[in-house]
Design a protein around this motif. Sequence first.
Motif, PDB file in Angstrom:
ATOM      1  N   ALA A   1       6.149  59.453  38.235  1.00  0.00           N
ATOM      2  CA  ALA A   1       7.484  59.965  37.947  1.00  0.00           C
ATOM      3  C   ALA A   1       8.549  59.135  38.657  1.00  0.00           C
ATOM      4  O   ALA A   1       9.597  58.874  38.090  1.00  0.00           O
ATOM      5  CB  ALA A   1       7.591  61.417  38.354  1.00  0.00           C
ATOM      6  N   THR A   2       8.286  58.711  39.879  1.00  0.00           N
ATOM      7  CA  THR A   2       9.263  57.938  40.633  1.00  0.00           C
ATOM      8  C   THR A   2       9.544  56.601  39.966  1.00  0.00           C
ATOM      9  O   THR A   2      10.688  56.165  39.897  1.00  0.00           O
ATOM     10  CB  THR A   2       8.773  57.725  42.077  1.00  0.00           C
ATOM     11  OG1 THR A   2       8.505  59.005  42.649  1.00  0.00           O
ATOM     12  CG2 THR A   2       9.814  57.029  42.906  1.00  0.00           C
ATOM     13  N   ILE A   3       8.503  55.951  39.470  1.00  0.00           N
ATOM     14  CA  ILE A   3       8.678  54.672  38.778  1.00  0.00           C
ATOM     15  C   ILE A   3       9.502  54.876  37.510  1.00  0.00           C
ATOM     16  O   ILE A   3      10.366  54.060  37.172  1.00  0.00           O
ATOM     17  CB  ILE A   3       7.317  54.006  38.483  1.00  0.00           C
ATOM     18  CG1 ILE A   3       6.650  53.609  39.804  1.00  0.00           C
ATOM     19  CG2 ILE A   3       7.472  52.812  37.569  1.00  0.00           C
ATOM     20  CD1 ILE A   3       5.221  53.131  39.669  1.00  0.00           C
ATOM     21  N   ASP A   4       9.258  55.986  36.808  1.00  0.00           N
ATOM     22  CA  ASP A   4      10.040  56.292  35.604  1.00  0.00           C
ATOM     23  C   ASP A   4      11.517  56.477  35.946  1.00  0.00           C
ATOM     24  O   ASP A   4      12.391  55.998  35.222  1.00  0.00           O
ATOM     25  CB  ASP A   4       9.522  57.553  34.915  1.00  0.00           C
ATOM     26  CG  ASP A   4       8.154  57.351  34.282  1.00  0.00           C
ATOM     27  OD1 ASP A   4       7.793  56.192  33.997  1.00  0.00           O
ATOM     28  OD2 ASP A   4       7.442  58.360  34.087  1.00  0.00           O
ATOM     29  N   HIS A   5      11.798  57.173  37.044  1.00  0.00           N
ATOM     30  CA  HIS A   5      13.188  57.369  37.467  1.00  0.00           C
ATOM     31  C   HIS A   5      13.845  56.026  37.783  1.00  0.00           C
ATOM     32  O   HIS A   5      14.992  55.776  37.388  1.00  0.00           O
ATOM     33  CB  HIS A   5      13.263  58.290  38.690  1.00  0.00           C
ATOM     34  CG  HIS A   5      12.960  59.706  38.383  1.00  0.00           C
ATOM     35  ND1 HIS A   5      11.782  60.302  38.758  1.00  0.00           N
ATOM     36  CD2 HIS A   5      13.662  60.649  37.715  1.00  0.00           C
ATOM     37  CE1 HIS A   5      11.778  61.551  38.345  1.00  0.00           C
ATOM     38  NE2 HIS A   5      12.905  61.790  37.705  1.00  0.00           N
ATOM     39  N   THR A   7      13.005  53.117  36.644  1.00  0.00           N
ATOM     40  CA  THR A   7      13.138  52.377  35.388  1.00  0.00           C
ATOM     41  C   THR A   7      14.381  52.831  34.629  1.00  0.00           C
ATOM     42  O   THR A   7      15.115  52.015  34.059  1.00  0.00           O
ATOM     43  CB  THR A   7      11.880  52.555  34.518  1.00  0.00           C
ATOM     44  OG1 THR A   7      10.750  52.074  35.256  1.00  0.00           O
ATOM     45  CG2 THR A   7      11.994  51.797  33.213  1.00  0.00           C
ATOM     46  N   ARG A   8      14.632  54.132  34.637  1.00  0.00           N
ATOM     47  CA  ARG A   8      15.806  54.663  33.937  1.00  0.00           C
ATOM     48  C   ARG A   8      17.113  54.261  34.593  1.00  0.00           C
ATOM     49  O   ARG A   8      18.177  54.352  33.982  1.00  0.00           O
ATOM     50  CB  ARG A   8      15.712  56.180  33.811  1.00  0.00           C
ATOM     51  CG  ARG A   8      14.760  56.563  32.688  1.00  0.00           C
ATOM     52  CD  ARG A   8      14.740  58.036  32.453  1.00  0.00           C
ATOM     53  NE  ARG A   8      13.520  58.530  33.105  1.00  0.00           N
ATOM     54  CZ  ARG A   8      13.350  59.736  33.566  1.00  0.00           C
ATOM     55  NH1 ARG A   8      14.309  60.623  33.494  1.00  0.00           N
ATOM     56  NH2 ARG A   8      12.219  60.086  34.122  1.00  0.00           N
ATOM     57  N   PRO A  65      11.001  48.071  39.194  1.00  0.00           N
ATOM     58  CA  PRO A  65      10.912  49.519  39.380  1.00  0.00           C
ATOM     59  C   PRO A  65       9.519  49.984  39.805  1.00  0.00           C
ATOM     60  O   PRO A  65       9.367  51.084  40.321  1.00  0.00           O
ATOM     61  CB  PRO A  65      11.281  50.091  38.013  1.00  0.00           C
ATOM     62  CG  PRO A  65      12.038  49.022  37.336  1.00  0.00           C
ATOM     63  CD  PRO A  65      11.496  47.723  37.864  1.00  0.00           C
ATOM     64  N   SER A  66       8.511  49.144  39.609  1.00  0.00           N
ATOM     65  CA  SER A  66       7.158  49.519  40.030  1.00  0.00           C
ATOM     66  C   SER A  66       7.043  49.591  41.556  1.00  0.00           C
ATOM     67  O   SER A  66       6.066  50.118  42.072  1.00  0.00           O
ATOM     68  CB  SER A  66       6.132  48.534  39.467  1.00  0.00           C
ATOM     69  OG  SER A  66       6.425  47.220  39.895  1.00  0.00           O
ATOM     70  N   PRO A  68       9.440  51.346  43.656  1.00  0.00           N
ATOM     71  CA  PRO A  68      10.677  52.134  43.605  1.00  0.00           C
ATOM     72  C   PRO A  68      11.483  52.150  44.908  1.00  0.00           C
ATOM     73  O   PRO A  68      12.710  52.147  44.863  1.00  0.00           O
ATOM     74  CB  PRO A  68      10.227  53.540  43.215  1.00  0.00           C
ATOM     75  CG  PRO A  68       8.761  53.570  43.404  1.00  0.00           C
ATOM     76  CD  PRO A  68       8.269  52.169  43.351  1.00  0.00           C
TER      77      PRO A  68
END
Length: 92
Positions: A1-5, A7-8, A65-66, A68
């Motif tokens: 989830a942190t990587i997704d955040h 990335t966004r 982002p990988s 974070p």
Amino acid sequence: ATIDHATRLIPLVEKWIDLASDQSTYDNTDVVAATRRKSGEPGLSVDAAALLRKVQSELGEMPRPSTPTAFCLWVAALINPLDPAARSKHRV
């Protein structure tokens, strides 16, 4: 989830870079009013793109982002860089 955040955040960071490097951003008195008051200048002349390039050069390439934590710290330093005098006071 942190990587997704993280990335966004990339499109927002890119938009901020566009705005921060656009000279017309600094024509908006709301953006630079405090700096104008401090320096006593009615119009503040800033080479926004050169200033941003200098900060980006000092920071190096934006982390992926990988990673974070590194990514978010880099973005924070980009948005709110310390000047060299302030950095020397904060070194341990």
